[in-house]
Design a protein around this motif. Structure first.
Motif, short mmCIF file in Angstrom:
data_model
loop_
_atom_site.label_atom_id
_atom_site.label_comp_id
_atom_site.label_asym_id
_atom_site.label_seq_id
_atom_site.Cartn_x
_atom_site.Cartn_y
_atom_site.Cartn_z
N CYS A 100 0.64 31.28 8.07
CA CYS A 100 1.51 32.41 7.75
C CYS A 100 1.32 32.81 6.30
CB CYS A 100 2.95 32.00 8.01
SG CYS A 100 4.19 33.07 7.27
N TYR A 101 1.35 34.12 6.04
CA TYR A 101 1.14 34.61 4.68
C TYR A 101 2.19 34.07 3.72
CZ TYR A 101 -2.36 37.84 6.44
OH TYR A 101 -3.48 38.37 7.01
N TYR A 102 3.45 34.02 4.14
CA TYR A 102 4.47 33.50 3.22
C TYR A 102 4.28 32.01 2.99
CZ TYR A 102 8.48 31.27 1.37
OH TYR A 102 9.26 30.45 0.59
N TYR A 103 4.07 31.24 4.05
CA TYR A 103 3.94 29.79 3.87
C TYR A 103 2.71 29.43 3.05
CZ TYR A 103 7.78 28.58 6.99
OH TYR A 103 9.02 28.43 7.55
N LEU A 135 -9.71 26.04 3.97
CA LEU A 135 -8.88 27.23 3.82
C LEU A 135 -9.43 28.45 4.56
CD1 LEU A 135 -7.74 27.01 0.09
CD2 LEU A 135 -6.63 26.17 2.16
N ILE A 136 -10.69 28.42 4.92
CA ILE A 136 -11.22 29.54 5.70
C ILE A 136 -10.53 29.61 7.08
CG2 ILE A 136 -13.12 28.30 6.82
CD1 ILE A 136 -14.84 30.81 6.29
N MET A 137 -9.93 28.50 7.50
CA MET A 137 -9.21 28.47 8.77
C MET A 137 -7.95 29.34 8.73
SD MET A 137 -11.11 26.47 10.56
CE MET A 137 -10.10 26.00 11.96
N GLN A 138 -7.52 29.74 7.53
CA GLN A 138 -6.36 30.63 7.43
C GLN A 138 -6.61 31.95 8.14
OE1 GLN A 138 -3.90 29.10 6.44
NE2 GLN A 138 -3.94 28.32 4.35
N LEU A 140 -7.43 32.37 11.01
CA LEU A 140 -7.04 32.25 12.42
C LEU A 140 -5.58 32.64 12.65
CD1 LEU A 140 -8.74 28.85 13.34
CD2 LEU A 140 -9.56 31.15 13.85
N HIS A 141 -4.93 33.14 11.62
CA HIS A 141 -3.49 33.41 11.73
C HIS A 141 -3.16 34.34 12.90
CE1 HIS A 141 0.65 33.87 10.69
NE2 HIS A 141 0.53 35.16 10.44
N ARG A 142 -3.95 35.38 13.08
CA ARG A 142 -3.65 36.31 14.17
C ARG A 142 -3.69 35.61 15.53
NH1 ARG A 142 -6.40 42.15 15.21
NH2 ARG A 142 -5.12 42.57 13.38
N TYR A 143 -4.64 34.71 15.70
CA TYR A 143 -4.78 34.02 16.99
C TYR A 143 -3.63 33.02 17.19
CZ TYR A 143 -9.27 36.22 16.48
OH TYR A 143 -10.25 37.16 16.28
N PHE A 144 -3.17 32.40 16.11
CA PHE A 144 -2.00 31.55 16.22
C PHE A 144 -0.76 32.38 16.53
CE2 PHE A 144 -4.36 28.17 13.82
CZ PHE A 144 -4.18 27.17 14.76
N PHE A 145 -0.73 33.64 16.07
CA PHE A 145 0.38 34.53 16.43
C PHE A 145 0.40 34.75 17.94
CE2 PHE A 145 1.49 38.96 17.47
CZ PHE A 145 2.86 38.91 17.22
N TYR A 146 -0.77 34.98 18.53
CA TYR A 146 -0.84 35.15 19.98
C TYR A 146 -0.33 33.90 20.70
CZ TYR A 146 -3.89 39.15 18.98
OH TYR A 146 -4.40 40.34 18.53
N ALA A 147 -0.65 32.72 20.17
CA ALA A 147 -0.22 31.46 20.79
C ALA A 147 1.28 31.23 20.58
CB ALA A 147 -1.01 30.29 20.21
N ALA A 148 1.81 31.75 19.47
CA ALA A 148 3.23 31.54 19.18
C ALA A 148 4.13 32.35 20.11
CB ALA A 148 3.53 31.91 17.73
N LEU A 149 3.63 33.46 20.63
CA LEU A 149 4.44 34.31 21.51
C LEU A 149 4.88 33.59 22.79
CD1 LEU A 149 2.69 37.79 21.13
CD2 LEU A 149 4.88 37.05 20.17
N PRO A 150 3.95 32.96 23.55
CA PRO A 150 4.42 32.24 24.75
C PRO A 150 5.30 31.04 24.42
CG PRO A 150 2.07 31.88 24.39
CD PRO A 150 2.47 32.98 23.47
N VAL A 151 5.08 30.40 23.26
CA VAL A 151 5.94 29.29 22.88
C VAL A 151 7.37 29.81 22.66
CG1 VAL A 151 6.42 27.58 21.10
CG2 VAL A 151 4.08 27.93 21.89
#
Length: 260
Positions: A100-103, A135-138, A140-151
């Motif tokens: 997340c950008y804030y975190y 840090l390049i793994m940051q 992936l935020h958009r894809y983690f957003f997609y995963a966060a929706l069903p959770v």
């Protein structure tokens, strides 16, 4: 690869206030959550008290999950999975928050002092940005957003199921039900206030006038986005409190007060 040195700040422009207080409080808050969530994730106990299931363990995907009648207990992993079932699901909300950008701002400043604060001398001599592992793994935020929706959707289902009694009869409400309602409201508000969500909804539109519905949604998400930091902390606290409440009830510390 050559990396430019950090920008130098003249002494007369450096801050003299207690600038370290904000990153220190941030680091302490995040560290407290890390310690608590790690303990709960590996404890593999006291995460279900009918009709409540801890948000750290939902959906419970292991064969070893506590019995959950009419609940989110999907035994997708057989008996070979010997670790806590929380480890199967926490990676998705954890990945969403870590990227997340804030975190990022919070723990970059709080733990790495990169940068420690505005108008404060840099302790690091070089800057590589988010161009190298890990840090390049940051990105992936958009894809983690997609995963966060069903959770978030599953936790909404858990909240609906919380309006039952211990015998799974509908039409009841306990203190846990109210805690779950507050928690899921904050989780949805934090999830939808995400910068990626705002960009997905309207960030690439050339003409808002041709997309009135998306423009309206973009405006709503934009207002939530302005409170993204507050929602990030509020939802972090609420999910820990919801888990802790289930732990107290499941461990027998007290009975869930029922209002009707």
């Amino acid at each position: 690869m050559h990396h430019a040195s950090r920008a130098a700040i003249a002494a007369r422009h450096l801050r003299t206030d207690r600038w370290w207080l904000a990153p220190a409080v941030t680091a302490a808050g995040l560290l407290a959550f890390i310690v608590y969530s790690t303990w709960r994730a590996f404890s593999n106990a006291d995460y279900y008290a009918a009709p409540y299931v801890s948000p750290f363990y939902s959906p419970c995907l292991a064969d070893s999950c506590a019995p959950m009648r009419h609940g989110p207990n999907w035994e997708l992993f057989g008996s070979w999975w010997g670790l806590s079932p929380a480890l199967l699901i926490l990676i998705f909300p954890l990945g969403f928050r870590l990227t997340c950008y804030y975190y990022r701002k919070a723990y970059y400043r709080g733990f790495w002092a990169s940068p420690p604060a505005c108008a404060v001398a840099e302790p690091h001599t070089a800057y590589t940005g988010e161009t190298r592992f890990p840090l390049i793994m940051q990105n992936l935020h958009r894809y983690f957003f997609y995963a966060a929706l069903p959770v978030a959707g599953i936790l909404t289902y858990d909240t609906v199921l919380s309006f039952r009694d211990e015998h799974y009869a509908w039409g009841h409400m306990g203190l846990g039900s109210l805690i779950f309602v507050v928690n899921i409201a904050l989780i949805w508000a934090y999830t939808l206030s995400c910068h990626s969500c705002r960009h997905i909804i309207g960030g690439r539109l050339r003409h808002f006038s041709k997309h009135p519905v998306r423009y309206r949604l973009w405006g709503w998400v934009g207002r939530l986005n302005a409170r993204h930091m507050l929602l990030a902390w509020a939802s972090l606290i609420s999910v820990a409190l919801a888990d802790f409440y289930v732990y107290l009830v499941a461990s027998g510390a007290f009975d869930d007060p029922r209002f009707f």
